[in-house]
Design a protein around this motif. Sequence first.
Motif, PDB file in Angstrom:
ATOM      1  N   ASN A  13       8.986  18.620  10.372  1.00  0.00           N
ATOM      2  CA  ASN A  13      10.067  17.541  10.364  1.00  0.00           C
ATOM      3  C   ASN A  13      10.391  17.051  11.782  1.00  0.00           C
ATOM      4  O   ASN A  13      10.807  15.956  11.927  1.00  0.00           O
ATOM      5  N   PHE A  14      10.562  18.119  12.641  1.00  0.00           N
ATOM      6  CA  PHE A  14      10.815  18.048  14.013  1.00  0.00           C
ATOM      7  C   PHE A  14       9.754  16.852  14.455  1.00  0.00           C
ATOM      8  O   PHE A  14      10.286  15.887  15.154  1.00  0.00           O
ATOM      9  N   ARG A  15       8.333  17.185  14.498  1.00  0.00           N
ATOM     10  CA  ARG A  15       7.393  16.230  15.021  1.00  0.00           C
ATOM     11  C   ARG A  15       7.402  15.046  14.385  1.00  0.00           C
ATOM     12  O   ARG A  15       7.502  13.943  15.132  1.00  0.00           O
ATOM     13  N   LYS A  16       7.641  14.936  13.185  1.00  0.00           N
ATOM     14  CA  LYS A  16       7.754  13.487  12.403  1.00  0.00           C
ATOM     15  C   LYS A  16       8.785  12.653  12.851  1.00  0.00           C
ATOM     16  O   LYS A  16       8.663  11.438  13.329  1.00  0.00           O
ATOM     17  N   THR A  17      10.148  13.266  13.032  1.00  0.00           N
ATOM     18  CA  THR A  17      10.993  12.409  13.552  1.00  0.00           C
ATOM     19  C   THR A  17      11.026  12.115  14.907  1.00  0.00           C
ATOM     20  O   THR A  17      11.116  10.982  15.583  1.00  0.00           O
ATOM     21  N   ALA A  18      10.546  13.085  15.780  1.00  0.00           N
ATOM     22  CA  ALA A  18      10.285  12.767  17.216  1.00  0.00           C
ATOM     23  C   ALA A  18       9.321  11.594  17.425  1.00  0.00           C
ATOM     24  O   ALA A  18       9.532  10.793  18.463  1.00  0.00           O
ATOM     25  N   LEU A  19       8.327  11.828  16.750  1.00  0.00           N
ATOM     26  CA  LEU A  19       7.276  10.929  16.942  1.00  0.00           C
ATOM     27  C   LEU A  19       7.578   9.500  16.231  1.00  0.00           C
ATOM     28  O   LEU A  19       6.719   8.538  16.552  1.00  0.00           O
ATOM     29  N   SER A  20       8.432   9.195  15.649  1.00  0.00           N
ATOM     30  CA  SER A  20       8.669   8.129  14.858  1.00  0.00           C
ATOM     31  C   SER A  20       9.718   7.218  15.974  1.00  0.00           C
ATOM     32  O   SER A  20       9.584   6.014  15.726  1.00  0.00           O
ATOM     33  N   PHE A  21       9.974   7.754  17.026  1.00  0.00           N
ATOM     34  CA  PHE A  21      10.722   6.924  18.094  1.00  0.00           C
ATOM     35  C   PHE A  21       9.591   5.991  18.941  1.00  0.00           C
ATOM     36  O   PHE A  21       8.512   6.632  19.062  1.00  0.00           O
ATOM     37  N   PRO A  22       9.983   4.944  19.336  1.00  0.00           N
ATOM     38  CA  PRO A  22       8.899   3.941  20.015  1.00  0.00           C
ATOM     39  C   PRO A  22       8.409   4.820  21.204  1.00  0.00           C
ATOM     40  O   PRO A  22       9.046   5.265  22.041  1.00  0.00           O
ATOM     41  N   ASN A  23       6.908   4.522  21.378  1.00  0.00           N
ATOM     42  CA  ASN A  23       6.357   5.099  22.494  1.00  0.00           C
ATOM     43  C   ASN A  23       6.393   6.604  22.651  1.00  0.00           C
ATOM     44  O   ASN A  23       6.262   7.038  23.821  1.00  0.00           O
ATOM     45  N   ALA A  24       7.044   7.341  21.948  1.00  0.00           N
ATOM     46  CA  ALA A  24       6.868   8.712  21.860  1.00  0.00           C
ATOM     47  C   ALA A  24       5.484   9.517  21.592  1.00  0.00           C
ATOM     48  O   ALA A  24       4.804   9.138  20.856  1.00  0.00           O
ATOM     49  N   THR A  25       5.549  10.468  22.544  1.00  0.00           N
ATOM     50  CA  THR A  25       4.116  11.044  22.454  1.00  0.00           C
ATOM     51  C   THR A  25       4.405  12.564  22.475  1.00  0.00           C
ATOM     52  O   THR A  25       5.494  13.175  22.754  1.00  0.00           O
ATOM     53  N   GLU A  26       3.355  13.452  22.136  1.00  0.00           N
ATOM     54  CA  GLU A  26       3.516  15.010  21.953  1.00  0.00           C
ATOM     55  C   GLU A  26       2.540  15.311  22.954  1.00  0.00           C
ATOM     56  O   GLU A  26       1.509  15.138  23.054  1.00  0.00           O
ATOM     57  N   GLU A  27       2.960  16.361  23.846  1.00  0.00           N
ATOM     58  CA  GLU A  27       2.132  16.790  24.892  1.00  0.00           C
ATOM     59  C   GLU A  27       2.423  18.306  25.127  1.00  0.00           C
ATOM     60  O   GLU A  27       3.534  18.664  24.779  1.00  0.00           O
ATOM     61  N   PRO A  28       1.740  19.226  25.547  1.00  0.00           N
ATOM     62  CA  PRO A  28       1.951  20.577  25.892  1.00  0.00           C
ATOM     63  C   PRO A  28       2.904  20.736  26.938  1.00  0.00           C
ATOM     64  O   PRO A  28       2.688  19.826  28.072  1.00  0.00           O
ATOM     65  N   HIS A  29       3.644  21.588  26.990  1.00  0.00           N
ATOM     66  CA  HIS A  29       4.492  21.952  28.278  1.00  0.00           C
ATOM     67  C   HIS A  29       4.776  23.409  28.439  1.00  0.00           C
ATOM     68  O   HIS A  29       5.542  24.086  27.681  1.00  0.00           O
ATOM     69  N   PHE A  30       3.850  23.818  29.455  1.00  0.00           N
ATOM     70  CA  PHE A  30       3.781  25.337  29.486  1.00  0.00           C
ATOM     71  C   PHE A  30       3.351  25.911  28.264  1.00  0.00           C
ATOM     72  O   PHE A  30       2.455  25.591  27.646  1.00  0.00           O
ATOM     73  N   GLU A  31       4.322  26.782  27.498  1.00  0.00           N
ATOM     74  CA  GLU A  31       4.017  27.572  26.384  1.00  0.00           C
ATOM     75  C   GLU A  31       4.704  26.848  25.202  1.00  0.00           C
ATOM     76  O   GLU A  31       4.706  27.366  24.005  1.00  0.00           O
ATOM     77  N   LYS A  32       5.216  25.868  25.505  1.00  0.00           N
ATOM     78  CA  LYS A  32       5.958  24.793  24.283  1.00  0.00           C
ATOM     79  C   LYS A  32       5.306  23.624  24.128  1.00  0.00           C
ATOM     80  O   LYS A  32       4.131  23.199  24.990  1.00  0.00           O
ATOM     81  N   THR A  33       5.821  23.015  23.198  1.00  0.00           N
ATOM     82  CA  THR A  33       5.296  21.832  22.878  1.00  0.00           C
ATOM     83  C   THR A  33       6.528  20.746  23.291  1.00  0.00           C
ATOM     84  O   THR A  33       7.638  20.959  22.966  1.00  0.00           O
ATOM     85  N   SER A  34       6.201  19.662  23.940  1.00  0.00           N
ATOM     86  CA  SER A  34       7.226  18.656  24.340  1.00  0.00           C
ATOM     87  C   SER A  34       6.953  17.161  23.809  1.00  0.00           C
ATOM     88  O   SER A  34       5.659  16.880  23.235  1.00  0.00           O
ATOM     89  N   PHE A  35       7.913  16.699  23.819  1.00  0.00           N
ATOM     90  CA  PHE A  35       8.015  15.318  23.136  1.00  0.00           C
ATOM     91  C   PHE A  35       8.443  14.397  24.306  1.00  0.00           C
ATOM     92  O   PHE A  35       9.428  14.518  24.962  1.00  0.00           O
ATOM     93  N   ARG A  36       7.748  13.254  24.515  1.00  0.00           N
ATOM     94  CA  ARG A  36       8.108  12.463  25.724  1.00  0.00           C
ATOM     95  C   ARG A  36       8.033  11.072  25.299  1.00  0.00           C
ATOM     96  O   ARG A  36       7.306  10.421  24.514  1.00  0.00           O
ATOM     97  N   VAL A  37       8.791  10.482  26.338  1.00  0.00           N
ATOM     98  CA  VAL A  37       8.716   8.922  26.235  1.00  0.00           C
ATOM     99  C   VAL A  37       8.669   8.273  27.731  1.00  0.00           C
ATOM    100  O   VAL A  37       9.176   8.777  28.851  1.00  0.00           O
ATOM    101  N   ASN A  38       7.338   7.536  27.992  1.00  0.00           N
ATOM    102  CA  ASN A  38       7.127   7.127  29.244  1.00  0.00           C
ATOM    103  C   ASN A  38       7.058   8.347  30.326  1.00  0.00           C
ATOM    104  O   ASN A  38       7.528   8.292  31.359  1.00  0.00           O
ATOM    105  N   LYS A  39       6.440   9.504  29.787  1.00  0.00           N
ATOM    106  CA  LYS A  39       6.123  10.651  30.598  1.00  0.00           C
ATOM    107  C   LYS A  39       7.267  11.432  30.760  1.00  0.00           C
ATOM    108  O   LYS A  39       7.168  12.513  31.399  1.00  0.00           O
ATOM    109  N   LYS A  40       8.604  11.155  29.989  1.00  0.00           N
ATOM    110  CA  LYS A  40       9.684  11.982  30.502  1.00  0.00           C
ATOM    111  C   LYS A  40       9.939  12.567  29.188  1.00  0.00           C
ATOM    112  O   LYS A  40       9.989  11.991  28.090  1.00  0.00           O
ATOM    113  N   ILE A  41      10.423  13.849  29.387  1.00  0.00           N
ATOM    114  CA  ILE A  41      10.648  14.923  28.240  1.00  0.00           C
ATOM    115  C   ILE A  41      12.023  14.430  27.706  1.00  0.00           C
ATOM    116  O   ILE A  41      12.874  14.428  28.468  1.00  0.00           O
ATOM    117  N   PHE A  42      12.008  14.268  26.267  1.00  0.00           N
ATOM    118  CA  PHE A  42      13.131  14.370  25.909  1.00  0.00           C
ATOM    119  C   PHE A  42      13.551  15.541  24.751  1.00  0.00           C
ATOM    120  O   PHE A  42      14.638  15.492  24.326  1.00  0.00           O
TER     121      PHE A  42
END
Length: 106
Positions: free
Chosen positions: A6-35
Motif C-alpha cells: 500500500n505504501f508503494r502504491k500510494t507513493a508511486l501514484s503521485f506525478p513523476n514519483a519513482t522508486e529507487e534503492p537508498h543504502f539498505e532502504k527503499t526510497s521514493f523520489r520526485v525529480n531525484k529528491k527523496i520524499f
Amino acid sequence: MVSIENFRKTALSFPNATEEPHFEKTSFRVNKKIFATFDEKNNHAVLKLNEIDQSVFCASSEMIFYSIPNKWGKQGWTIVELSRVRPEMFEDALKLSYENVAPKKK
C-alpha cells in the motif's frame, strides 16, 4: 497498519514519483529528491514534512510519528511506525511529504 504494497502504491501514484534503492532502504523520489523511505528491517517509513506538519503529526500521535533524533529530524524528517498508523493518516502525511519535495506549480 500500512503494508509496503500500500505504501508503494500510494507513493508511486503521485506525478513523476519513482522508486529507487537508498543504502539498505527503499526510497521514493520526485525529480531525484527523496520524499519518503521504507526501512523493511524496522517496518517504518521516513517522511519529509515541514516544521508545522511534523509538529502536528508528532503531537497528535507520538507513538506513531516522531522526529528523527538528530539534525535530519530538525529538517523535518519524521519516522512513521507502519504497524501502528491508520492508512488514512499515513496517506495524508505521505501526500504532504511529496508536496514538500515536488516542484511547485506555477
